[in-house]
Enzyme design. Structure first.
Site, PDB file in Angstrom:
ATOM      1  N   GLY A  46      19.983  -0.002  37.007  1.00  0.00           N
ATOM      2  CA  GLY A  46      21.100  -0.275  37.901  1.00  0.00           C
ATOM      3  C   GLY A  46      21.974  -1.383  37.370  1.00  0.00           C
ATOM      4  O   GLY A  46      21.619  -2.065  36.391  1.00  0.00           O
ATOM      5  N   GLN A  51      27.822  -8.396  37.598  1.00  0.00           N
ATOM      6  CA  GLN A  51      27.266  -8.412  36.237  1.00  0.00           C
ATOM      7  C   GLN A  51      28.300  -8.050  35.183  1.00  0.00           C
ATOM      8  O   GLN A  51      28.070  -8.257  33.990  1.00  0.00           O
ATOM      9  CB  GLN A  51      26.069  -7.452  36.137  1.00  0.00           C
ATOM     10  CG  GLN A  51      24.873  -7.888  36.972  1.00  0.00           C
ATOM     11  CD  GLN A  51      23.713  -6.936  36.794  1.00  0.00           C
ATOM     12  OE1 GLN A  51      23.660  -5.910  37.453  1.00  0.00           O
ATOM     13  NE2 GLN A  51      22.803  -7.250  35.900  1.00  0.00           N
ATOM     14  N   CYS A  88      16.125  -7.290  34.599  1.00  0.00           N
ATOM     15  CA  CYS A  88      17.545  -7.332  34.936  1.00  0.00           C
ATOM     16  C   CYS A  88      18.355  -7.445  33.657  1.00  0.00           C
ATOM     17  O   CYS A  88      17.997  -8.230  32.768  1.00  0.00           O
ATOM     18  CB  CYS A  88      17.815  -8.537  35.836  1.00  0.00           C
ATOM     19  SG  CYS A  88      19.542  -8.693  36.325  1.00  0.00           S
ATOM     20  N   LEU A  89      19.431  -6.675  33.562  1.00  0.00           N
ATOM     21  CA  LEU A  89      20.276  -6.718  32.362  1.00  0.00           C
ATOM     22  C   LEU A  89      20.936  -8.084  32.174  1.00  0.00           C
ATOM     23  O   LEU A  89      21.394  -8.395  31.086  1.00  0.00           O
ATOM     24  CB  LEU A  89      21.332  -5.614  32.429  1.00  0.00           C
ATOM     25  CG  LEU A  89      20.807  -4.170  32.405  1.00  0.00           C
ATOM     26  CD1 LEU A  89      21.962  -3.182  32.581  1.00  0.00           C
ATOM     27  CD2 LEU A  89      20.039  -3.876  31.120  1.00  0.00           C
ATOM     28  N   HIS A 130      17.309  -4.638  44.589  1.00  0.00           N
ATOM     29  CA  HIS A 130      17.661  -5.525  43.477  1.00  0.00           C
ATOM     30  C   HIS A 130      19.184  -5.595  43.308  1.00  0.00           C
ATOM     31  O   HIS A 130      19.755  -6.686  43.187  1.00  0.00           O
ATOM     32  CB  HIS A 130      16.990  -5.004  42.193  1.00  0.00           C
ATOM     33  CG  HIS A 130      17.325  -5.762  40.946  1.00  0.00           C
ATOM     34  ND1 HIS A 130      16.386  -6.473  40.224  1.00  0.00           N
ATOM     35  CD2 HIS A 130      18.504  -5.918  40.280  1.00  0.00           C
ATOM     36  CE1 HIS A 130      16.987  -7.042  39.177  1.00  0.00           C
ATOM     37  NE2 HIS A 130      18.265  -6.716  39.177  1.00  0.00           N
ATOM     38  N   GLU A 131      19.833  -4.434  43.322  1.00  0.00           N
ATOM     39  CA  GLU A 131      21.295  -4.412  43.120  1.00  0.00           C
ATOM     40  C   GLU A 131      22.029  -5.037  44.308  1.00  0.00           C
ATOM     41  O   GLU A 131      23.018  -5.761  44.125  1.00  0.00           O
ATOM     42  CB  GLU A 131      21.793  -2.987  42.864  1.00  0.00           C
ATOM     43  CG  GLU A 131      21.225  -2.313  41.618  1.00  0.00           C
ATOM     44  CD  GLU A 131      21.263  -3.170  40.372  1.00  0.00           C
ATOM     45  OE1 GLU A 131      22.188  -3.980  40.194  1.00  0.00           O
ATOM     46  OE2 GLU A 131      20.333  -3.036  39.552  1.00  0.00           O
ATOM     47  N   HIS A 134      22.264  -8.741  44.097  1.00  0.00           N
ATOM     48  CA  HIS A 134      23.319  -9.208  43.183  1.00  0.00           C
ATOM     49  C   HIS A 134      24.639  -9.444  43.935  1.00  0.00           C
ATOM     50  O   HIS A 134      25.417 -10.338  43.573  1.00  0.00           O
ATOM     51  CB  HIS A 134      23.592  -8.182  42.086  1.00  0.00           C
ATOM     52  CG  HIS A 134      22.696  -8.285  40.891  1.00  0.00           C
ATOM     53  ND1 HIS A 134      22.667  -9.396  40.058  1.00  0.00           N
ATOM     54  CD2 HIS A 134      21.805  -7.408  40.357  1.00  0.00           C
ATOM     55  CE1 HIS A 134      21.802  -9.192  39.077  1.00  0.00           C
ATOM     56  NE2 HIS A 134      21.256  -7.993  39.235  1.00  0.00           N
TER      57      HIS A 134
HETATM   58 CO    CO Z   1      19.879  -7.160  37.955  1.00  0.00          CO
END
Ligand code: CO
Length: 150
Positions: A46, A51, A88-89, A130-131, A134
Site C-alpha cells: 500500500g 508518502q 513501510c516504504l 496502516h495506510e 498515514h
Molecule cells: Co507505510
C-alpha cells in the site's frame, strides 16, 4: 503516469494531517495513477498520499484481494485483533510487530467521487489500517511492540 519518489521517515510531511478530497479532478486522477505506478514499482502492499508528499486523504492498497483506491476513507466498524509483521516504504530496512483489528468495515469514495462500503479481514484489514494511519501522520513504528532490521 510516473513513479514518484517515496518520502522517508524524518520528513515532516509524513507527520502532517491530511485534508479531505473535495474536488475529483484530473489532478486527483494523476495522483492516483502515479501512486499505482509507484506502489507496483516498489512492490508495496500500500501507499498513502503523504508518502509522495501530498497531504490529502488518499491511499491505495495492493493485496491478494485486488488493487484498491481509497479516497476519504473511514473505518466505520472494527472487530477482533491480530498481531503481525508490518513494513513501510517510508521506513526502509525495518519490520515491526503491530496489533491491528482482525476485521474492518471501510467507507470510502472512488476516483469518481462515488461512495462505497467494503469489508476486509486479515492482512487486507491490516494494510487498510496502516495506510489510514498515514493520513493522520501516524507511522507503524509509533505502534510497533518490536522492530527488527531486515
Ligand atoms: Co507505510
Amino acid at each position: 503516469m510516473a513513479i514518484r519518489s517515496v518520502v522517508q521517515v524524518g520528513d515532516e510531511v509524513l507527520r502532517g494531517k491530511c485534508q479531505p478530497v473535495e474536488v475529483f479532478d484530473e489532478k486527483l486522477v494523476q495522483l492516483l495513477d502515479d501512486m499505482k505506478d509507484t506502489v507496483k514499482f516498489e512492490q508495496g502492499a500500500g501507499l498513502a498520499a503523504p508518502q509522495v508528499g501530498v497531504l490529502r486523504r488518499v491511499c491505495v492498497v495492493d493485496v491478494d484481494e485486488g488493487y484498491f483506491e481509497f479516497i476519504n476513507p473511514e473505518i466505520v466498524m472494527q472487530k477482533g485483533e491480530q498481531s503481525g509483521w508490518e513494513g513501510c516504504l517510508s521506513v526502509r530496512g525495518k519490520n515491526g510487530i503491530v496489533s491491528r483489528p482482525m476485521k474492518v468495515k471501510l467507507s470510502y469514495q472512488d476516483r469518481n467521487g462515488e461512495k462505497h462500503l467494503l469489508q476486509a479481514k486479515g492482512f487486507f484489514a491490516r494494510a487498510i489500517c496502516h495506510e489510514l494511519d498515514h493520513l493522520d501522520g501516524v507511522l507503524y513504528i509509533d505502534k510497533a511492540t518490536h522492530i527488527e532490521k531486515c
